[in-house]
Design an enzyme around this catalytic site. Sequence first.
Site, mmCIF file in Angstrom:
data_model
loop_
_atom_site.group_PDB
_atom_site.id
_atom_site.type_symbol
_atom_site.label_atom_id
_atom_site.label_comp_id
_atom_site.label_asym_id
_atom_site.label_seq_id
_atom_site.Cartn_x
_atom_site.Cartn_y
_atom_site.Cartn_z
ATOM 1 N N HIS A 194 -3.212 7.041 2.648
ATOM 2 C CA HIS A 194 -3.671 5.759 2.103
ATOM 3 C C HIS A 194 -5.038 5.467 2.701
ATOM 4 O O HIS A 194 -5.269 5.658 3.894
ATOM 5 C CB HIS A 194 -2.675 4.658 2.476
ATOM 6 C CG HIS A 194 -3.201 3.295 2.216
ATOM 7 N ND1 HIS A 194 -3.737 2.926 0.993
ATOM 8 C CD2 HIS A 194 -3.306 2.192 3.011
ATOM 9 C CE1 HIS A 194 -4.131 1.666 1.050
ATOM 10 N NE2 HIS A 194 -3.883 1.201 2.263
ATOM 11 N N CYS B 102 0.817 -1.232 0.000
ATOM 12 C CA CYS B 102 0.000 0.000 0.000
ATOM 13 C C CYS B 102 0.843 1.270 0.000
ATOM 14 O O CYS B 102 0.332 2.353 -0.267
ATOM 15 C CB CYS B 102 -0.945 0.010 1.195
ATOM 16 S SG CYS B 102 -2.009 -1.425 1.239
ATOM 17 N N ASN C 81 -10.201 -0.304 0.086
ATOM 18 C CA ASN C 81 -8.738 -0.214 0.111
ATOM 19 C C ASN C 81 -8.192 -0.693 -1.238
ATOM 20 O O ASN C 81 -8.270 -1.880 -1.545
ATOM 21 C CB ASN C 81 -8.231 -1.081 1.270
ATOM 22 C CG ASN C 81 -6.714 -1.066 1.405
ATOM 23 O OD1 ASN C 81 -6.003 -0.621 0.512
ATOM 24 N ND2 ASN C 81 -6.226 -1.577 2.525
HETATM 25 O O1 UT7 Z 1 -3.849 -1.316 3.565
HETATM 26 C C1 UT7 Z 1 -2.930 -1.924 4.414
HETATM 27 C C2 UT7 Z 1 -3.241 -1.680 5.770
HETATM 28 N N1 UT7 Z 1 -4.463 -2.349 6.169
HETATM 29 C C3 UT7 Z 1 -5.141 -1.801 7.149
HETATM 30 O O2 UT7 Z 1 -4.773 -0.742 7.548
HETATM 31 C C4 UT7 Z 1 -6.285 -2.557 7.764
HETATM 32 C C5 UT7 Z 1 -6.205 -2.408 9.274
HETATM 33 N N2 UT7 Z 1 -7.225 -3.119 10.030
HETATM 34 C C6 UT7 Z 1 -8.536 -2.796 9.964
HETATM 35 O O3 UT7 Z 1 -8.944 -1.940 9.207
HETATM 36 C C7 UT7 Z 1 -9.477 -3.461 10.936
HETATM 37 O O4 UT7 Z 1 -8.731 -4.180 11.884
HETATM 38 C C8 UT7 Z 1 -10.500 -4.436 10.260
HETATM 39 C C9 UT7 Z 1 -11.513 -3.623 9.491
HETATM 40 C C10 UT7 Z 1 -9.761 -5.378 9.315
HETATM 41 C C11 UT7 Z 1 -11.240 -5.251 11.307
HETATM 42 O O5 UT7 Z 1 -11.848 -4.396 12.255
HETATM 43 P P1 UT7 Z 1 -11.700 -4.685 13.813
HETATM 44 O O6 UT7 Z 1 -12.528 -3.702 14.505
HETATM 45 O O7 UT7 Z 1 -10.229 -4.713 14.093
HETATM 46 O O8 UT7 Z 1 -12.388 -6.098 13.944
HETATM 47 P P2 UT7 Z 1 -11.747 -7.473 14.443
HETATM 48 O O9 UT7 Z 1 -10.842 -8.040 13.401
HETATM 49 O O10 UT7 Z 1 -11.198 -7.291 15.803
HETATM 50 O O11 UT7 Z 1 -13.052 -8.364 14.519
HETATM 51 C C12 UT7 Z 1 -14.108 -8.048 15.423
HETATM 52 C C13 UT7 Z 1 -15.228 -9.050 15.205
HETATM 53 C C14 UT7 Z 1 -14.756 -10.489 15.170
HETATM 54 O O12 UT7 Z 1 -15.750 -11.265 15.791
HETATM 55 P P3 UT7 Z 1 -15.554 -11.758 17.324
HETATM 56 O O13 UT7 Z 1 -14.304 -12.568 17.311
HETATM 57 O O14 UT7 Z 1 -15.428 -10.508 18.132
HETATM 58 O O15 UT7 Z 1 -16.807 -12.532 17.580
HETATM 59 C C15 UT7 Z 1 -14.721 -10.817 13.709
HETATM 60 O O16 UT7 Z 1 -14.912 -12.198 13.455
HETATM 61 O O17 UT7 Z 1 -15.843 -8.803 13.928
HETATM 62 C C16 UT7 Z 1 -15.893 -10.021 13.183
HETATM 63 N N3 UT7 Z 1 -15.796 -9.718 11.774
HETATM 64 C C17 UT7 Z 1 -16.867 -9.451 11.003
HETATM 65 N N4 UT7 Z 1 -18.178 -9.410 11.280
HETATM 66 C C18 UT7 Z 1 -19.001 -9.100 10.274
HETATM 67 C C19 UT7 Z 1 -14.688 -9.605 11.017
HETATM 68 N N5 UT7 Z 1 -15.015 -9.288 9.753
HETATM 69 C C20 UT7 Z 1 -16.366 -9.189 9.722
HETATM 70 C C21 UT7 Z 1 -17.282 -8.885 8.715
HETATM 71 N N6 UT7 Z 1 -18.604 -8.849 9.040
HETATM 72 N N7 UT7 Z 1 -16.910 -8.589 7.447
#
Ligand code: UT7
Length: 325
Positions: A252, A113, A282
């Site tokens: 980004h 990225c 993204n």
């Molecule tokens: O471009 C390169 C750099 N990339 C980035 O900068 C991305 C950085 N990370 C992020 O943007 C965020 O961490 C994400 C958007 C990827 C995820 O958000 P989060 O608030 O960190 O969520 P999480 O991964 O901690 O997941 C929270 C919950 C989980 O469920 P449990 O374990 O709490 O029951 C996931 O399984 O949300 C669940 N989950 C979803 N639920 C519905 C993960 N993806 C989804 C989804 N729909 N698409």
Amino acid sequence: MSSMVVIGTGSALPERILANTDLEKMVDTSDEWITTRTGIKTRHIASKGDETSKLGSRAARKALSMSGLVAEDLDMIIVATITSEISMPSCACLVQKELKATNAFALDLNAACSGFLYSLDLAEKYIKFDPHLKILVIGAETLSTRVNWQDRNTCVLFGDGAGACIVTGTDQERGMLASNLYSDGSLYKLLYMDSAPSMNKDLIRPGNDGSYIKMAGRDVFKHAVRCMDDAISSVLDQTGVSIEDVSLIIPHQANIRILKSLVDRLGVPLEKFYINVYKYGNTSAASIPIALDEANRQGKIQAEEYLLLCAFGGGFTWGAALFRW
Ligand code: UT7
């Protein structure tokens, strides 16, 4: 001492749009979750004819047209990408063929990225050496070909597109003032993709877990905020320009919550950030040049104003660059 100026920008997006409501039918997710956790509402998805080099070439033609140059005027083509449609030759060579840029040499740059920022930095080194050079810098991606469409953790995040700019030298006191780049390969497992790309769809086997993007989202999030904040501070310290003097920040575009955290740390209003993640998701190396082209065409960057670019991505790679437009 000459510096590097942008004399044309362009961007290209595939026509096909995938909304959060479409994703609800594909994986266990919801428009509400995607919107609140990422800020993304739609993303553009490549169809046949929207290969990475084709999107990059479309963006390049628009940038060339704005610059008043023709393809034969180009001396060098750099394509920042992690999703070229073939492994060899480079995507940049395919772009060179497509544009008939017969006088340019061409190469790809992989910094995920951060690729567009890295490419601008490289172009600037060449221009310092010879200010007459005309360099095409592209960020182009078709991430839809590399996400696992059954993995809700990643498939809702990414989109396809390309952005381009033409840069050359100037003796005026403007252009790129500073650029600071960083890498930390020891953390690569937090965000990676371990297969070679291929145009041969038979080689992309469904269920082959190895071929898709994998990300430890929460860890990447924390690093992204801290690293971009540090990179911005260091580029401002180096130039003596204050954050208040900066008219526009083009980051980004990965997640609106990352940008809001950055806003809090920098103590600037959110309006200072150009944000389009809600419509494109993204797009990795393409995100900054697409946003740059939009902001430029909307007149959001005026002559002599300070513009800040910052990125974070797989590698890890990150950095920031300051321009006087
Ligand atoms: O471009 C390169 C750099 N990339 C980035 O900068 C991305 C950085 N990370 C992020 O943007 C965020 O961490 C994400 C958007 C990827 C995820 O958000 P989060 O608030 O960190 O969520 P999480 O991964 O901690 O997941 C929270 C919950 C989980 O469920 P449990 O374990 O709490 O029951 C996931 O399984 O949300 C669940 N989950 C979803 N639920 C519905 C993960 N993806 C989804 C989804 N729909 N698409």
